[in-house]
Scaffold this active site. Structure first.
Site, PDB file in Angstrom:
ATOM      1  CB  SER A  95      91.509  38.170  74.948  1.00  0.00           C
ATOM      2  OG  SER A  95      91.532  36.752  74.859  1.00  0.00           O
ATOM      3  CB  THR A 197      85.086  36.906  76.754  1.00  0.00           C
ATOM      4  OG1 THR A 197      85.292  38.532  76.959  1.00  0.00           O
ATOM      5  CG2 THR A 197      84.573  36.496  78.342  1.00  0.00           C
ATOM      6  CB  THR A 215      87.335  38.640  79.658  1.00  0.00           C
ATOM      7  OG1 THR A 215      87.770  39.446  78.309  1.00  0.00           O
ATOM      8  CG2 THR A 215      86.538  39.617  80.400  1.00  0.00           C
ATOM      9  NE  ARG A 225      84.039  47.619  78.745  1.00  0.00           N
ATOM     10  CZ  ARG A 225      84.138  46.480  78.414  1.00  0.00           C
ATOM     11  NH1 ARG A 225      84.998  45.490  79.118  1.00  0.00           N
ATOM     12  NH2 ARG A 225      83.345  46.062  77.666  1.00  0.00           N
ATOM     13  CB  VAL A 226      83.257  46.666  85.060  1.00  0.00           C
ATOM     14  CG1 VAL A 226      82.872  45.277  85.242  1.00  0.00           C
ATOM     15  CG2 VAL A 226      84.158  46.953  86.151  1.00  0.00           C
ATOM     16  CG  ASP A 228      79.979  40.568  78.718  1.00  0.00           C
ATOM     17  OD1 ASP A 228      81.026  41.386  78.409  1.00  0.00           O
ATOM     18  OD2 ASP A 228      79.721  39.681  78.049  1.00  0.00           O
ATOM     19  CB  THR A 248      82.641  36.065  73.307  1.00  0.00           C
ATOM     20  OG1 THR A 248      83.981  36.609  73.288  1.00  0.00           O
ATOM     21  CG2 THR A 248      81.912  35.442  72.455  1.00  0.00           C
ATOM     22  N   GLY A 249      82.241  39.081  73.310  1.00  0.00           N
ATOM     23  CA  GLY A 249      81.980  40.172  72.262  1.00  0.00           C
ATOM     24  C   GLY A 249      81.857  41.488  73.180  1.00  0.00           C
TER      25      GLY A 249
END
Ligand code: GLY
Length: 338
Positions: A95, A197, A215, A225-226, A228, A248-249
């Site tokens: 990850s 992350t 991450t 794609r980016v 947070d 995270t998430g």
């Protein structure tokens, strides 16, 4: 038992259960008294311990490295960079850094950011072929007039600064991607979420706070794609007068609620780190009936060294290094029925 007494008796293993109760002091944080914007909770023990390092997930080696750097008397910024680098170099972790799961085209792309006590910030987004994204983010902060570099530009900048290009797609991650390609269905898995992350916050011996976030983002994401993590205020925010938070998430949900900034602003208004994390999760679940299907977790720290953590679902872990102890704990979470 009175709250004050209870907090004094609370051990680290109660992380996240009682707001502001996670750090039992051996060294007073003298900055607390000087900082007018630090909330004063009624009848809460102000005794705190610094230095301290806190990170999302079970990353003992990373927090141990950060702690070592702090013990050497170095800054929280150095601790954050070197702590995050440990996980970025771990090829088995899928990850972060090398070994990260790729996007749906098979490219490993990294997002990272770092923020220092002066409120300066640097980030890289969608960068390929360089494993230490956190260090490139620091270089963006320190050596450019910009705050974010993306894609090829970030990679070229990294190479110009002496970073080595390498293939970040390990055999294990390639195999996982090839398996995924058979169905090509994107379904985030709760608690694993296809990515973990690493967000890390630290306070050094001078009481100064820094944070970082690194991450490979959602696995099998669309090209470009980016999430947070590299976006200031979403994946990370630090205000040295108040505290810091990181996430995270599922990045899309954190981005839509600017979660880390929200937590720091709530702490500025007087909330404990724990309550602020709970409020930020509340913003997400309150607006989104779909929360059963994704995970978000936050950690936060205030100027006093008090910590908080909260997630939507069970399964989130936090590692804290304080008082010579490097411990993982499972914070309380929102979805009790899950
Ligand atoms: N939280 C990391 C991401 O969504 O990319």
């Amino acid at each position: 038992m009175k709250r004050r007494k209870f907090i004094q008796n609370t051990s680290l293993s109660s992380f996240g259960i009682v707001a502001g109760a996670t750090v039992i002091g051996c060294k007073e944080n003298s900055d607390t008294a000087k900082t007018s914007s630090v909330p004063k909770e009624k009848d809460t023990v102000v005794k705190t311990t610094i230095p301290i390092v806190i990170a999302t997930w079970n990353v003992h080696d990373s927090t141990a490295k950060a702690w070592k750097v702090l013990e050497q008397g170095k800054s929280s910024l150095d601790a954050i960079e070197q702590g995050c680098m440990v996980e970025e170099a771990n090829a088995e972790g899928q990850s972060v850094g090398i070994g990260g799961l790729p996007d749906r085209d098979g490219n490993v792309t990294l997002d990272a950011c770092i923020m220092n006590k002066e409120g300066n910030y640097g980030a890289v987004v969608y960068m390929q072929n360089i494993k230490h994204a956190i260090s490139v983010a620091r270089k963006v902060m320190e050596d450019t007039p910009h705050v974010i570099l993306a894609g090829k530009g970030a990679e070229q900048f990294a190479v110009s600064k002496g970073f080595k290009k390498e293939n970040l797609l390990t055999d294990a991650s390639k195999k996982a991607w090839e398996k995924w390609k058979k169905t090509s269905q994107y379904k985030p898995v709760i608690n694993i979420e296809n990515h973990d992350t690493i967000g890390m916050l630290a306070i050094d011996k001078n009481g100064d706070i820094s944070g970082g976030c690194t991450t490979s983002g959602l696995s099998y994401k669309m090209a470009g794609r980016v999430g947070d993590s590299p976006i200031i205020g979403s994946g990370l925010f630090v205000d040295n007068e108040v505290g810091a938070a990181t996430a995270t998430g599922l990045g899309e949900e954190v981005l839509k609620t600017v979660g880390s900034f929200l937590i720091v602003e709530l702490m500025r208004q007087g909330m404990s780190p724990q309550k602020a994390c709970e409020e930020a999760i509340g913003r997400i679940v309150g607006k989104n009936q779909n929360y059963e299907h994704f995970q978000v977790g936050y950690i936060a720290i205030n100027k006093k060294g008090e910590t908080g953590a909260y997630s939507i679902h069970d399964g989130f872990y936090v590692t804290t290094y304080v008082n010579d102890k490097n411990e993982s704990t499972k914070p309380v979470f929102f979805n009790k029925k899950g």
